[in-house]
Write a protein that holds these residues in place. Structure first.
Motif, PDB file in Angstrom:
ATOM      1  N   GLU A   1     -10.971  10.217  15.883  1.00 48.24           N
ATOM      2  CA  GLU A   1     -10.611  10.770  14.586  1.00 48.24           C
ATOM      3  C   GLU A   1      -9.324  11.594  14.658  1.00 48.24           C
ATOM      4  O   GLU A   1      -9.033  12.226  15.672  1.00 48.24           O
ATOM      5  N   SER A   2      -8.552  11.563  13.581  1.00 47.13           N
ATOM      6  CA  SER A   2      -7.414  12.455  13.415  1.00 47.13           C
ATOM      7  C   SER A   2      -7.326  12.826  11.944  1.00 47.13           C
ATOM      8  O   SER A   2      -7.890  12.149  11.086  1.00 47.13           O
ATOM      9  N   GLU A   3      -6.624  13.901  11.632  1.00 50.69           N
ATOM     10  CA  GLU A   3      -6.672  14.453  10.284  1.00 50.69           C
ATOM     11  C   GLU A   3      -5.684  13.787   9.335  1.00 50.69           C
ATOM     12  O   GLU A   3      -4.600  13.366   9.731  1.00 50.69           O
ATOM     13  N   VAL A   4      -6.107  13.687   8.079  1.00 52.55           N
ATOM     14  CA  VAL A   4      -5.207  13.292   7.000  1.00 52.55           C
ATOM     15  C   VAL A   4      -5.360  14.313   5.877  1.00 52.55           C
ATOM     16  O   VAL A   4      -6.297  15.108   5.859  1.00 52.55           O
ATOM     17  N   ASN A   5      -4.442  14.272   4.938  1.00 57.29           N
ATOM     18  CA  ASN A   5      -4.481  15.184   3.800  1.00 57.29           C
ATOM     19  C   ASN A   5      -4.249  14.385   2.524  1.00 57.29           C
ATOM     20  O   ASN A   5      -3.197  13.767   2.364  1.00 57.29           O
ATOM     21  N   TYR A   6      -5.228  14.382   1.620  1.00 55.78           N
ATOM     22  CA  TYR A   6      -5.114  13.625   0.384  1.00 55.78           C
ATOM     23  C   TYR A   6      -4.265  14.332  -0.677  1.00 55.78           C
ATOM     24  O   TYR A   6      -4.119  13.811  -1.777  1.00 55.78           O
ATOM     25  N   GLU A   7      -3.730  15.509  -0.364  1.00 55.11           N
ATOM     26  CA  GLU A   7      -3.090  16.296  -1.401  1.00 55.11           C
ATOM     27  C   GLU A   7      -1.600  16.519  -1.174  1.00 55.11           C
ATOM     28  O   GLU A   7      -0.944  17.123  -2.019  1.00 55.11           O
ATOM     29  N   ASP A   8      -1.039  16.042  -0.056  1.00 58.61           N
ATOM     30  CA  ASP A   8       0.366  16.313   0.210  1.00 58.61           C
ATOM     31  C   ASP A   8       1.182  15.029   0.206  1.00 58.61           C
ATOM     32  O   ASP A   8       0.709  13.970  -0.184  1.00 58.61           O
ATOM     33  N   ARG A   9       2.445  15.144   0.640  1.00 59.76           N
ATOM     34  CA  ARG A   9       3.346  13.998   0.661  1.00 59.76           C
ATOM     35  C   ARG A   9       3.815  13.676   2.078  1.00 59.76           C
ATOM     36  O   ARG A   9       4.811  12.980   2.257  1.00 59.76           O
ATOM     37  N   ALA A  10       3.105  14.179   3.064  1.00 58.69           N
ATOM     38  CA  ALA A  10       3.474  13.947   4.466  1.00 58.69           C
ATOM     39  C   ALA A  10       2.735  12.724   4.997  1.00 58.69           C
ATOM     40  O   ALA A  10       1.595  12.452   4.601  1.00 58.69           O
ATOM     41  N   PRO A  11       3.363  11.970   5.918  1.00 59.92           N
ATOM     42  CA  PRO A  11       2.666  10.813   6.504  1.00 59.92           C
ATOM     43  C   PRO A  11       1.406  11.247   7.244  1.00 59.92           C
ATOM     44  O   PRO A  11       1.380  12.287   7.905  1.00 59.92           O
ATOM     45  N   ASP A  12       0.359  10.443   7.118  1.00 60.97           N
ATOM     46  CA  ASP A  12      -0.914  10.725   7.781  1.00 60.97           C
ATOM     47  C   ASP A  12      -1.156   9.829   8.981  1.00 60.97           C
ATOM     48  O   ASP A  12      -2.119  10.023   9.710  1.00 60.97           O
ATOM     49  N   GLY A  13      -0.309   8.845   9.183  1.00 59.68           N
ATOM     50  CA  GLY A  13      -0.479   7.938  10.305  1.00 59.68           C
ATOM     51  C   GLY A  13       0.660   6.939  10.329  1.00 59.68           C
ATOM     52  O   GLY A  13       1.468   6.860   9.397  1.00 59.68           O
ATOM     53  N   VAL A  14       0.740   6.182  11.431  1.00 60.93           N
ATOM     54  CA  VAL A  14       1.749   5.140  11.585  1.00 60.93           C
ATOM     55  C   VAL A  14       1.026   3.812  11.729  1.00 60.93           C
ATOM     56  O   VAL A  14       0.142   3.662  12.580  1.00 60.93           O
ATOM     57  N   PHE A  15       1.399   2.857  10.887  1.00 57.52           N
ATOM     58  CA  PHE A  15       0.756   1.554  10.843  1.00 57.52           C
ATOM     59  C   PHE A  15       1.690   0.508  11.447  1.00 57.52           C
ATOM     60  O   PHE A  15       2.873   0.462  11.100  1.00 57.52           O
ATOM     61  N   GLU A  16       1.163  -0.353  12.305  1.00 57.55           N
ATOM     62  CA  GLU A  16       1.896  -1.527  12.756  1.00 57.55           C
ATOM     63  C   GLU A  16       1.194  -2.746  12.186  1.00 57.55           C
ATOM     64  O   GLU A  16       0.014  -2.986  12.456  1.00 57.55           O
ATOM     65  N   MET A  17       1.924  -3.505  11.380  1.00 58.08           N
ATOM     66  CA  MET A  17       1.340  -4.640  10.674  1.00 58.08           C
ATOM     67  C   MET A  17       1.931  -5.944  11.200  1.00 58.08           C
ATOM     68  O   MET A  17       3.147  -6.106  11.249  1.00 58.08           O
ATOM     69  N   PHE A  18       1.052  -6.856  11.601  1.00 60.31           N
ATOM     70  CA  PHE A  18       1.454  -8.180  12.068  1.00 60.31           C
ATOM     71  C   PHE A  18       1.004  -9.213  11.040  1.00 60.31           C
ATOM     72  O   PHE A  18      -0.194  -9.349  10.786  1.00 60.31           O
ATOM     73  N   GLY A  19       1.947  -9.946  10.462  1.00 58.64           N
ATOM     74  CA  GLY A  19       1.621 -11.065   9.588  1.00 58.64           C
ATOM     75  C   GLY A  19       1.667 -12.344  10.401  1.00 58.64           C
ATOM     76  O   GLY A  19       2.705 -12.686  10.966  1.00 58.64           O
ATOM     77  N   CYS A  20       0.556 -13.067  10.479  1.00 52.38           N
ATOM     78  CA  CYS A  20       0.428 -14.164  11.440  1.00 52.38           C
ATOM     79  C   CYS A  20       0.049 -15.485  10.768  1.00 52.38           C
ATOM     80  O   CYS A  20      -0.775 -15.517   9.852  1.00 52.38           O
ATOM     81  N   SER A  21       0.633 -16.563  11.290  1.00 53.27           N
ATOM     82  CA  SER A  21       0.295 -17.915  10.865  1.00 53.27           C
ATOM     83  C   SER A  21      -0.302 -18.675  12.040  1.00 53.27           C
ATOM     84  O   SER A  21       0.199 -18.577  13.172  1.00 53.27           O
ATOM     85  N   LEU A  22      -1.369 -19.403  11.784  1.00 52.62           N
ATOM     86  CA  LEU A  22      -1.994 -20.205  12.829  1.00 52.62           C
ATOM     87  C   LEU A  22      -1.088 -21.370  13.210  1.00 52.62           C
ATOM     88  O   LEU A  22      -0.431 -21.967  12.349  1.00 52.62           O
ATOM     89  N   LEU A  23      -1.054 -21.689  14.488  1.00 52.89           N
ATOM     90  CA  LEU A  23      -0.302 -22.847  14.948  1.00 52.89           C
ATOM     91  C   LEU A  23      -1.013 -24.134  14.528  1.00 52.89           C
ATOM     92  O   LEU A  23      -2.229 -24.119  14.275  1.00 52.89           O
ATOM     93  N   PRO A  24      -0.293 -25.246  14.423  1.00 49.71           N
ATOM     94  CA  PRO A  24      -0.929 -26.519  14.053  1.00 49.71           C
ATOM     95  C   PRO A  24      -2.129 -26.830  14.947  1.00 49.71           C
ATOM     96  O   PRO A  24      -2.062 -26.704  16.175  1.00 49.71           O
ATOM     97  N   GLY A  25      -3.218 -27.203  14.323  1.00 51.09           N
ATOM     98  CA  GLY A  25      -4.428 -27.535  15.062  1.00 51.09           C
ATOM     99  C   GLY A  25      -5.320 -26.349  15.357  1.00 51.09           C
ATOM    100  O   GLY A  25      -6.451 -26.526  15.833  1.00 51.09           O
ATOM    101  N   LYS A  26      -4.844 -25.129  15.082  1.00 49.07           N
ATOM    102  CA  LYS A  26      -5.644 -23.927  15.335  1.00 49.07           C
ATOM    103  C   LYS A  26      -6.352 -23.500  14.056  1.00 49.07           C
ATOM    104  O   LYS A  26      -5.887 -23.746  12.944  1.00 49.07           O
ATOM    105  N   THR A  27      -7.485 -22.842  14.231  1.00 48.26           N
ATOM    106  CA  THR A  27      -8.311 -22.444  13.098  1.00 48.26           C
ATOM    107  C   THR A  27      -8.650 -20.965  13.181  1.00 48.26           C
ATOM    108  O   THR A  27      -8.334 -20.289  14.163  1.00 48.26           O
TER     109      THR A  27
END
Length: 260
Positions: A136-162
């Motif tokens: 766990e780590s803290e967040v604040n629903y009332e301010d404008r400061a970042p609460d975390g860092v997100f790394e997002m991977f958008g992925c496509s399956l290779l042909p023949g993969k499911t």
């Protein structure tokens, strides 16, 4: 109000037990990709956020007690959108109840009109499964400061993969993660997104959550320099191709605070 961040996304799951006895889907997220209109900037965005927070604080009804809302903004990188807006519900049924409550209210319609005034958005629904829970780590629903860092991977399956190949790669990754000794990775959480009934730009999205950028970089170092991390990455590379980006994450609204 400070709450804990790595469990904030799963709290909607933990608090949903009393809603229905029938089988339900996994967590459902309505995701908006938005661009600010010409002449609009961060001040306009946060004014809209303030109105939304005030609206949600004063709104009551089915489906609202179990949602959590987040905004993501690019971290020093080019992106197709200026911000992402994520509304997480425990399942599709709770999402439907929440949407009905929100859009039937004048204040909800006014809050939406405020965002429409400053931005253009496209939206979709994804189903979400937790694949790794960090500390766990803290967040604040009332301010404008970042609460975390997100790394997002958008992925496509290779042909023949499911999606079965992807599930097997996820299980392989989970086993490897157990063997990596890293204090930084102890605070890392990960989520797997799959589209709901539609085909989008990606077959699946991997969302990794870190409390801050320093912890993220140390965790990435520990992962990439380990045999386990390299093996897990090779497994994913054998069945998919991904593009990634780093985002600052902001907690916007949530009522499930007993578990955070």
């Amino acid at each position: 109000m400070k709450i804990c961040f790595c469990t904030v996304l799963i709290a909607v799951l933990l608090c949903s037990g009393g809603f229905a006895s029938a089988a339900e889907t996994s967590m459902a997220v309505q995701a908006f990709g938005c661009n600010l209109k010409d002449g609009k900037g961060q001040d306009d965005f946060w004014e809209a956020v303030d109105q939304y927070r005030e609206t949600m604080d004063g709104m009551d009804g089915p489906g609202l007690d179990a949602i959590n809302v987040y905004a993501l903004m690019p971290f020093r990188a080019a992106a197709d959108v200026d911000f992402l807006w994520l509304v997480a519900s425990p399942n599709l049924n709770e999402m439907g109840r929440g949407l009905a409550t929100y859009y039937s209210s004048e204040s909800g319609q006014a809050a939406d009109a405020k965002f429409a005034e400053i931005s253009d958005c496209e939206s979709g629904i994804v189903l979400v499964d937790e694949v790794h829970a960090g500390e766990e780590s803290e967040v604040n629903y009332e301010d404008r400061a970042p609460d975390g860092v997100f790394e997002m991977f958008g992925c496509s399956l290779l042909p023949g993969k499911t999606h079965q190949d992807n599930q097997e790669a996820v299980a392989f990754w989970q086993e490897k993660m157990k063997k990596i000794r890293s204090e930084a990775l102890d605070s890392y959480s990960a989520w797997l997104w799959t589209p709901f009934r539609t085909s989008g730009r990606f077959d699946f999205v991997w969302l990794g959550v870190n409390p801050d950028i320093e912890t993220m970089m140390q965790g990435a170092t520990d992962y990439l320099t380990s045999e386990q991390g390299q093996a897990a990455d090779q497994r994913f590379a054998s069945m998919s191709r991904c593009s990634s980006g780093v985002w600052n994450g902001y907690a916007i609204f949530g009522r499930n605070t007993d578990r955070f």
